[in-house]
Design an enzyme around this catalytic site. Structure first.
Site, PDB file in Angstrom:
ATOM      1  N   CYS A 120       0.866  -1.174   0.000  1.00 49.93           N
ATOM      2  CA  CYS A 120       0.000   0.000   0.000  1.00 49.93           C
ATOM      3  C   CYS A 120       0.901   1.222   0.000  1.00 49.93           C
ATOM      4  O   CYS A 120       2.088   1.114   0.304  1.00 49.93           O
ATOM      5  CB  CYS A 120      -0.905   0.020   1.226  1.00 49.93           C
ATOM      6  SG  CYS A 120      -2.209   1.257   1.090  1.00 49.93           S
ATOM      7  N   CYS A 130      -3.674   6.274   0.040  1.00 48.28           N
ATOM      8  CA  CYS A 130      -3.138   4.990  -0.408  1.00 48.28           C
ATOM      9  C   CYS A 130      -2.653   4.999  -1.857  1.00 48.28           C
ATOM     10  O   CYS A 130      -2.336   3.948  -2.407  1.00 48.28           O
ATOM     11  CB  CYS A 130      -4.173   3.890  -0.179  1.00 48.28           C
ATOM     12  SG  CYS A 130      -4.610   3.728   1.561  1.00 48.28           S
ATOM     13  N   LYS A 195     -12.305  -4.647   2.339  1.00 46.95           N
ATOM     14  CA  LYS A 195     -11.700  -3.778   3.351  1.00 46.95           C
ATOM     15  C   LYS A 195     -12.578  -2.551   3.504  1.00 46.95           C
ATOM     16  O   LYS A 195     -12.787  -1.805   2.544  1.00 46.95           O
ATOM     17  CB  LYS A 195     -10.285  -3.386   2.932  1.00 46.95           C
ATOM     18  CG  LYS A 195      -9.637  -2.419   3.919  1.00 46.95           C
ATOM     19  CD  LYS A 195      -8.183  -2.152   3.589  1.00 46.95           C
ATOM     20  CE  LYS A 195      -7.595  -1.149   4.567  1.00 46.95           C
ATOM     21  NZ  LYS A 195      -6.189  -0.858   4.289  1.00 46.95           N
ATOM     22  N   ARG A 205      -3.078   3.900  12.630  1.00 47.04           N
ATOM     23  CA  ARG A 205      -2.556   5.080  11.923  1.00 47.04           C
ATOM     24  C   ARG A 205      -1.530   5.812  12.772  1.00 47.04           C
ATOM     25  O   ARG A 205      -0.649   6.474  12.242  1.00 47.04           O
ATOM     26  CB  ARG A 205      -3.706   5.959  11.459  1.00 47.04           C
ATOM     27  CG  ARG A 205      -4.485   5.222  10.359  1.00 47.04           C
ATOM     28  CD  ARG A 205      -5.631   6.006   9.786  1.00 47.04           C
ATOM     29  NE  ARG A 205      -6.374   5.132   8.864  1.00 47.04           N
ATOM     30  CZ  ARG A 205      -7.554   5.425   8.355  1.00 47.04           C
ATOM     31  NH1 ARG A 205      -8.122   6.580   8.662  1.00 47.04           N
ATOM     32  NH2 ARG A 205      -8.151   4.577   7.540  1.00 47.04           N
ATOM     33  N   ARG A 217     -10.891   7.874   3.522  1.00 50.02           N
ATOM     34  CA  ARG A 217     -10.631   6.841   2.522  1.00 50.02           C
ATOM     35  C   ARG A 217     -11.922   6.298   1.897  1.00 50.02           C
ATOM     36  O   ARG A 217     -11.936   5.209   1.324  1.00 50.02           O
ATOM     37  CB  ARG A 217      -9.843   5.690   3.151  1.00 50.02           C
ATOM     38  CG  ARG A 217      -8.544   6.079   3.838  1.00 50.02           C
ATOM     39  CD  ARG A 217      -7.531   4.938   3.774  1.00 50.02           C
ATOM     40  NE  ARG A 217      -6.473   4.999   4.770  1.00 50.02           N
ATOM     41  CZ  ARG A 217      -5.452   5.851   4.747  1.00 50.02           C
ATOM     42  NH1 ARG A 217      -5.358   6.752   3.786  1.00 50.02           N
ATOM     43  NH2 ARG A 217      -4.510   5.802   5.678  1.00 50.02           N
ATOM     44  N   GLU A 233     -16.568  -7.588  -4.506  1.00 47.86           N
ATOM     45  CA  GLU A 233     -15.123  -7.322  -4.386  1.00 47.86           C
ATOM     46  C   GLU A 233     -14.337  -8.634  -4.384  1.00 47.86           C
ATOM     47  O   GLU A 233     -13.298  -8.761  -5.021  1.00 47.86           O
ATOM     48  CB  GLU A 233     -14.822  -6.552  -3.089  1.00 47.86           C
ATOM     49  CG  GLU A 233     -15.177  -5.069  -3.113  1.00 47.86           C
ATOM     50  CD  GLU A 233     -14.166  -4.232  -3.891  1.00 47.86           C
ATOM     51  OE1 GLU A 233     -13.210  -4.800  -4.471  1.00 47.86           O
ATOM     52  OE2 GLU A 233     -14.341  -2.997  -3.928  1.00 47.86           O
ATOM     53  N   LYS A 248     -11.843  -7.327   6.415  1.00 46.85           N
ATOM     54  CA  LYS A 248     -11.186  -6.458   7.388  1.00 46.85           C
ATOM     55  C   LYS A 248     -12.044  -5.243   7.656  1.00 46.85           C
ATOM     56  O   LYS A 248     -12.481  -4.618   6.692  1.00 46.85           O
ATOM     57  CB  LYS A 248      -9.842  -6.027   6.801  1.00 46.85           C
ATOM     58  CG  LYS A 248      -9.082  -5.038   7.660  1.00 46.85           C
ATOM     59  CD  LYS A 248      -7.857  -4.577   6.937  1.00 46.85           C
ATOM     60  CE  LYS A 248      -7.212  -3.494   7.775  1.00 46.85           C
ATOM     61  NZ  LYS A 248      -6.149  -2.828   7.102  1.00 46.85           N
ATOM     62  N   SER A 274      -6.370  -3.054  14.626  1.00 42.82           N
ATOM     63  CA  SER A 274      -5.800  -2.350  15.783  1.00 42.82           C
ATOM     64  C   SER A 274      -6.857  -1.888  16.786  1.00 42.82           C
ATOM     65  O   SER A 274      -6.695  -2.050  17.992  1.00 42.82           O
ATOM     66  CB  SER A 274      -4.975  -1.164  15.291  1.00 42.82           C
ATOM     67  OG  SER A 274      -5.759  -0.276  14.510  1.00 42.82           O
TER      68      SER A 274
HETATM   69  C1  PBG Z   1      -2.870   0.299   4.922  1.00 46.87           C
HETATM   70  C2  PBG Z   1      -3.429  -0.475   6.056  1.00 46.87           C
HETATM   71  C3  PBG Z   1      -4.229  -0.050   7.136  1.00 46.87           C
HETATM   72  C4  PBG Z   1      -4.374  -1.161   7.968  1.00 46.87           C
HETATM   73  C5  PBG Z   1      -3.695  -2.214   7.368  1.00 46.87           C
HETATM   74  N1  PBG Z   1      -3.142  -1.786   6.167  1.00 46.87           N
HETATM   75  C6  PBG Z   1      -4.758   1.280   7.496  1.00 46.87           C
HETATM   76  C7  PBG Z   1      -5.744   1.974   6.680  1.00 46.87           C
HETATM   77  O1  PBG Z   1      -6.272   1.472   5.706  1.00 46.87           O
HETATM   78  O2  PBG Z   1      -5.981   3.130   7.041  1.00 46.87           O
HETATM   79  C8  PBG Z   1      -5.095  -1.181   9.271  1.00 46.87           C
HETATM   80  C9  PBG Z   1      -4.667  -2.237  10.224  1.00 46.87           C
HETATM   81  C10 PBG Z   1      -5.147  -2.081  11.618  1.00 46.87           C
HETATM   82  O3  PBG Z   1      -5.925  -1.188  11.972  1.00 46.87           O
HETATM   83  O4  PBG Z   1      -4.718  -2.915  12.433  1.00 46.87           O
HETATM   84  N2  PBG Z   1      -3.762   0.753   3.981  1.00 46.87           N
END
Ligand code: PBG
Length: 327
Positions: A120, A130, A195, A205, A217, A233, A248, A274
């Protein structure tokens, strides 16, 4: 037959019976641990919103991988915090990029560890989006170019799996072609297919220093209200050649995981993100929940919903929980 002939409590009577009829098991083979790598030597910066997680310089990241390996966690997902950023994320496409360096260092010490490379641009662009910005939004097809370059560079540096998380249309096909053209036809693609544009990424972040500097996003990540679209998707990524598909976040999307499992015969990955991790940590720190039991219940429920593989910051603690149970 019904009650009183049927009594479902019969099979719950002893621990042995309960162990015998248990339908879902979480094993360490199912888990992937995300790690954050940063520049420098002997650097270990705590991520305040994700207790127990750190930005680690390459040398300490290698030590962390050794300790994970010793616990039985054999797969990691790598995120990079680069020295400098640029408009397009070119810093992520070069052999001396931070993740590239990290992967070579890990492979030198732990050749069998499975390295999943997140692909990414958001950690590598000055604006935190991204991909490449044109007229105030991420330009799909221009972004595909950097994603393909980044993927090939990561494969050259030892990535075992390429995991695009950008949500551009057509990225799986573009990355597959670029990998194949460079001889990496055996490197699988783990597509972040469904996602969502989620508030659960908040702590990440901070960890990856990748918050968007303007807007959000929502023009590329999915609306949390949609699940039919998630199947589209996934179908699209499968047609383009994905080897795994991902949903996700995990916990608010267990229904989507189940629909993916029921509709497609392919390994399903769930990312226990997270925010899901940090909420457990915060509640446990307050003494409001039994942390070990909650972690086991969460990971079990994600598998029960249909995930075959779980990316989770709880992986080391789950290893400790399973070890305790065996004693
Ligand atoms: C990158 C990405 C993100 C996460 C994984 N790859 C952040 C986003 O899309 O803002 C999030 C992972 C997490 O919150 O543990 N695009």
């Amino acid at each position: 037959m019904a009650f009183p002939e049927t009594r479902l409590r019969r099979l719950r009577k002893t621990e042995l019976l309960r162990d015998m009829i248990r339908e879902t098991h979480v094993s360490l083979d199912d888990l992937i641990m995300p790690l954050f790598v940063c520049p420098g030597t002997d650097v270990k910066i705590p991520i305040s919103s994700m207790p127990g997680n750190f930005q680690l310089s390459v040398n300490l990241l290698v030590e962390e991988c050794k300790s994970l390996w010793a616990m039985g966690i054999r797969s990691v997902l790598l995120f990079g915090i680069p020295e400098s950023k640029d408009e397009h994320g070119h810093v992520a496409c070069v052999a001396d990029g931070i993740v590239q360096k990290a992967m070579r260092a890990i492979k030198a010490e732990l050749p069998d560890m499975m390295l999943v490379a997140d692909v990414c641009n958001c950690e590598y662009t000055t604006h935190g989006h991204c991909g490449t910005i044109v007229d105030g939004d991420v330009h799909n097809d221009l972004t595909l170019e950097t994603l393909a370059k980044q993927s090939v560079s990561l494969a050259e540096s030892g990535a075992d799996v390429i995991a695009p998380s950008d949500m551009m249309d057509g990225r799986v096909a573009m990355i597959r072609e670029a990998l194949d053209d460079n001889g990496f036809y055996n490197i699988p693609i783990m597509a972040y297919s469904a996602k969502y544009a989620s508030a659960f990424y908040g702590p990440f972040r901070e960890a990856a220093e990748s918050a968007p500097q303007f807007g959000n996003r929502a023009t590329y990540q999915m609306d949390p209200a949609n699940s039919n679209e998630a199947l589209r998707e996934i179908a699209e990524d499968l047609m383009e050649g994905a080897d795994f598909v991902m949903v996700k976040p995990a916990l608010s999307y267990l229904d989507v995981i189940r629909r993916a499992k029921d509709n497609y015969n392919i390994p399903i990955v769930a990312y226990n993100v997270s925010g899901e991790f940090s909420m457990v940590k915060a509640a446990a720190a307050n003494g409001w929940i039994d942390e070990d039991r909650i972690i086991k219940e969460i990971l079990t429920s994600i598998k029960r919903a249909g995930a075959d593989i779980i990316i989770t910051y709880h992986a080391p603690q789950m290893a400790a929980i399973l070890k305790k149970e065996q004693q």
